[in-house]
Design a protein around this motif. Structure first.
Motif, PDB file in Angstrom:
ATOM      1  N   GLY A 131       0.702  -1.260  -0.092  1.00  0.00           N
ATOM      2  CA  GLY A 131       0.061   0.027   0.118  1.00  0.00           C
ATOM      3  C   GLY A 131       0.919   1.303  -0.174  1.00  0.00           C
ATOM      4  N   TRP A 132       1.984   1.257   0.829  1.00  0.00           N
ATOM      5  CA  TRP A 132       2.728   2.558   0.851  1.00  0.00           C
ATOM      6  C   TRP A 132       3.777   2.535  -0.281  1.00  0.00           C
ATOM      7  N   ASN A 133       3.845   1.477  -1.252  1.00  0.00           N
ATOM      8  CA  ASN A 133       4.623   1.444  -2.280  1.00  0.00           C
ATOM      9  C   ASN A 133       4.341   2.941  -3.143  1.00  0.00           C
ATOM     10  N   THR A 134       3.146   3.369  -3.019  1.00  0.00           N
ATOM     11  CA  THR A 134       3.036   4.840  -3.731  1.00  0.00           C
ATOM     12  C   THR A 134       2.153   5.711  -2.655  1.00  0.00           C
ATOM     13  N   ARG A 135       2.053   6.880  -3.318  1.00  0.00           N
ATOM     14  CA  ARG A 135       1.278   7.910  -2.550  1.00  0.00           C
ATOM     15  C   ARG A 135       0.224   8.689  -3.770  1.00  0.00           C
ATOM     16  N   ALA A 140      -2.555  11.463  -8.908  1.00  0.00           N
ATOM     17  CA  ALA A 140      -1.830  10.523  -9.746  1.00  0.00           C
ATOM     18  C   ALA A 140      -1.117   9.877  -8.471  1.00  0.00           C
ATOM     19  N   TRP A 141      -0.973   8.266  -8.779  1.00  0.00           N
ATOM     20  CA  TRP A 141      -0.261   7.640  -7.948  1.00  0.00           C
ATOM     21  C   TRP A 141       1.373   7.759  -8.341  1.00  0.00           C
ATOM     22  N   VAL A 142       2.322   8.124  -7.409  1.00  0.00           N
ATOM     23  CA  VAL A 142       3.651   8.067  -7.424  1.00  0.00           C
ATOM     24  C   VAL A 142       4.192   7.326  -6.558  1.00  0.00           C
ATOM     25  N   ILE A 177      -5.505  -2.995  -6.662  1.00  0.00           N
ATOM     26  CA  ILE A 177      -4.337  -2.935  -5.927  1.00  0.00           C
ATOM     27  C   ILE A 177      -3.028  -2.866  -7.083  1.00  0.00           C
ATOM     28  N   TYR A 178      -3.052  -3.750  -7.889  1.00  0.00           N
ATOM     29  CA  TYR A 178      -1.954  -3.422  -9.094  1.00  0.00           C
ATOM     30  C   TYR A 178      -1.931  -2.182  -9.684  1.00  0.00           C
ATOM     31  N   GLU A 179      -3.049  -1.600  -9.952  1.00  0.00           N
ATOM     32  CA  GLU A 179      -3.057  -0.397 -10.616  1.00  0.00           C
ATOM     33  C   GLU A 179      -2.554   0.839  -9.779  1.00  0.00           C
ATOM     34  N   VAL A 185       4.945   1.950  -9.933  1.00  0.00           N
ATOM     35  CA  VAL A 185       6.527   1.847  -9.760  1.00  0.00           C
ATOM     36  C   VAL A 185       7.116   1.386 -11.119  1.00  0.00           C
ATOM     37  N   HIS A 186       6.536   0.413 -11.760  1.00  0.00           N
ATOM     38  CA  HIS A 186       6.857   0.089 -12.869  1.00  0.00           C
ATOM     39  C   HIS A 186       7.049   1.190 -13.996  1.00  0.00           C
ATOM     40  N   ARG A 187       6.010   2.112 -13.867  1.00  0.00           N
ATOM     41  CA  ARG A 187       6.002   3.149 -14.888  1.00  0.00           C
ATOM     42  C   ARG A 187       7.209   4.172 -14.532  1.00  0.00           C
TER      43      ARG A 187
END
Length: 305
Positions: A131-135, A140-142, A177-179, A185-187
């Motif tokens: 969950g905290w992979n991104t914010r 937009a999720w980064v 979850i993946y999106e 993180v991939h992008r």
């Protein structure tokens, strides 16, 4: 049940400092739902040490912690799993849906700013580990940790990713979850997809332990005379150490999950590895012993017993 004062604890294993940062610690789900193969008498027989950190007898619910383990190793900062995160659409997951918490504040009070993190380990790609992979940055999720490599198990990336290479059915929440937590993180070019084993540094090695998910993994720590294994969701409760053939309801392949759990526990007992699951309350980590062909609990981390 979460106490901010107690949300960060540390220990030193060889040359590696280990800091535990708790995001959430609460009664979660009825034990007969979460662990359908564990009978009621097992919980009752072990009530004296399961309650209150791992079981709530009055409600019959398992008590779980959501936490990140911070490892300071060879001059770098490594996070093991990143919890639930904030602002997520998690239909069917009431404790996680649109959650608002102070995890990043707790991480900073433990001495870790997002820009300080060098490596993020996702032991697998379930909601409460990425969950905290991104914010959220202006809609937009980064990546939350802008300078980090994110180590992602290949089998999980293929299974949960848009191509669903395993061919097995996914729920809508898996796509979400993946999106919001993996694809960004991939992008950003920060994802490192690995398979089999992956050495992080001289002290830390990842290896596959499938069953809970296709790509479930464990992180082994070996430094000086100290050993530990961060087992992710191979264990949700210490009861599964006593009964390693018993899975949680979330295990994708129950037979394979039980086999991985048993293999890792055998090695932990043989090599005196401290077992560090993702969700245990109490001190969060425990030694495992083998007596008469069965596993028993040894000393809890940070205690004399």
């Amino acid at each position: 049940m979460t106490n901010e004062h107690e949300s960060a604890r540390s220990m030193v294993l060889g040359e590696v400092e280990v800091i535990r940062v708790v995001e959430w610690h609460q009664p979660f789900m009825a034990t007969d739902e979460m662990f359908p193969d564990v009978t009621a008498d097992v919980w009752k027989a072990n009530e004296d040490w399961l309650a209150p950190d791992h079981w709530e007898p009055d409600s019959g619910r398992a008590v779980l912690a959501l936490q990140t383990w911070v490892l300071r190793s060879t001059g770098r900062t490594v996070l093991v799993d990143t919890g639930v995160g904030n602002d997520r659409d998690r239909p069917g997951m009431p404790p996680f849906h649109r959650r608002q918490g102070d995890f990043l504040g707790r991480l900073e009070r433990a001495g870790v700013r997002p820009e300080d993190v060098d490596v993020v380990v996702n032991t697998h790609l379930h909601a409460d580990h990425v969950g905290w992979n991104t914010r959220d940055a202006d809609g937009a999720w980064v990546p939350t940790f802008p300078h980090a490599q994110y180590l992602i198990p290949a089998a999980d990336d293929a299974h949960f990713g848009p191509d669903n290479a395993s061919g097995k059915g996914l729920q809508e929440v898996d796509r979400l979850i993946y999106e919001d937590s993996v694809a960004p993180v991939h992008r950003a070019g920060q994802a490192v997809v690995w398979d089999g084993t992956h050495r992080i540094d001289a002290h830390l090695t990842l290896e596959s332990a499938p069953g809970h998910t296709p790509g479930s993994s464990v992180l082994r720590l070996a430094s000086g005379g100290d050993r530990a294994v961060f087992v992710g969701d191979l264990l949700h409760s210490p009861v599964q150490i006593l009964h390693p053939d018993c899975n949680s309801r979330a295990c994708a392949d129950p037979r394979q999950a039980a086999a991985s759990r048993t293999r890792i526990l055998h090695r932990a007992a043989d090599e005196r590895e401290l077992v560090v699951p993702a969700h245990l309350g109490g001190t969060g980590a425990v030694e495992v012993r083998r007596e008469g062909g069965e596993f028993t609990l040894g000393r809890w981390a940070g205690t004399s017993r």
